[in-house]
Write a protein that holds these residues in place. Sequence first.
Motif, short mmCIF file in Angstrom:
data_model
loop_
_atom_site.label_atom_id
_atom_site.label_comp_id
_atom_site.label_asym_id
_atom_site.label_seq_id
_atom_site.Cartn_x
_atom_site.Cartn_y
_atom_site.Cartn_z
N PRO A 84 0.84 -1.20 0.00
CA PRO A 84 0.00 0.00 0.00
C PRO A 84 0.88 1.25 0.00
CG PRO A 84 0.14 -0.83 2.23
CD PRO A 84 0.93 -1.79 1.34
N TYR A 85 0.34 2.35 -0.49
CA TYR A 85 1.06 3.62 -0.45
C TYR A 85 0.09 4.73 -0.11
CZ TYR A 85 -0.55 4.05 -5.31
OH TYR A 85 -1.30 4.09 -6.45
N ALA A 86 0.65 5.79 0.48
CA ALA A 86 -0.17 6.93 0.88
C ALA A 86 -0.03 8.06 -0.12
CB ALA A 86 0.26 7.42 2.27
N GLY A 105 7.00 8.55 6.95
CA GLY A 105 6.58 7.91 8.19
C GLY A 105 5.16 8.27 8.58
N GLU A 106 4.96 8.45 9.87
CA GLU A 106 3.63 8.73 10.39
C GLU A 106 3.04 10.02 9.81
OE1 GLU A 106 1.58 9.69 14.71
OE2 GLU A 106 3.51 8.68 14.65
N LEU A 126 5.64 13.54 -7.82
CA LEU A 126 5.81 14.44 -6.68
C LEU A 126 5.68 13.64 -5.40
CD1 LEU A 126 6.14 17.30 -5.55
CD2 LEU A 126 3.65 17.60 -5.82
N TRP A 127 6.68 13.73 -4.55
CA TRP A 127 6.72 13.07 -3.24
C TRP A 127 6.82 14.13 -2.16
CZ3 TRP A 127 6.98 7.73 -2.09
CH2 TRP A 127 7.00 6.90 -3.21
N PHE A 128 6.17 13.89 -1.05
CA PHE A 128 6.28 14.77 0.10
C PHE A 128 6.88 14.01 1.27
CE2 PHE A 128 3.05 17.06 -2.29
CZ PHE A 128 3.49 18.36 -2.17
#
Length: 132
Positions: A84-86, A105-106, A126-128
């Motif tokens: 899974p990914y957020a 992380g959290e 795009l990654w945060f």
Amino acid sequence: MEETSKPLPPDLPLSRGYWQAAREGRLVVQRCTGCGTLRHYPRLLCTACHDSGVDWVELSRRGAIHSWTVSHHAFHPAFRDELPYALVTVDLEEGVRALGRWNGGELQIGQPVIGHFETDGERAELWFSRCK
């Protein structure tokens, strides 16, 4: 099993400036040349004054988490091994929202974050992550 590549964004005049900058590691959004309103995602007309004039401005990539969702289903086969990914929705300092992948992380609403692009020359994501 055959390897599946992640899809390329469509090459459309409306969003071409965004994707070109993304491949260079820059986050840009449209700015209305009529009233100066920033808009993201790209649109044909300004929602404030209905002008069609636009230029592209670079943003800080800094913001705060507004919301997120965790994907447990691959909507394209190339993402199957990443589950899974957020996905986070971020309120950027400049006043627009952006959507990107999460690598920090959290998760917490209001958490300060910074974005960056991962690119292979053709694609850019795009990654945060947390601000350090």
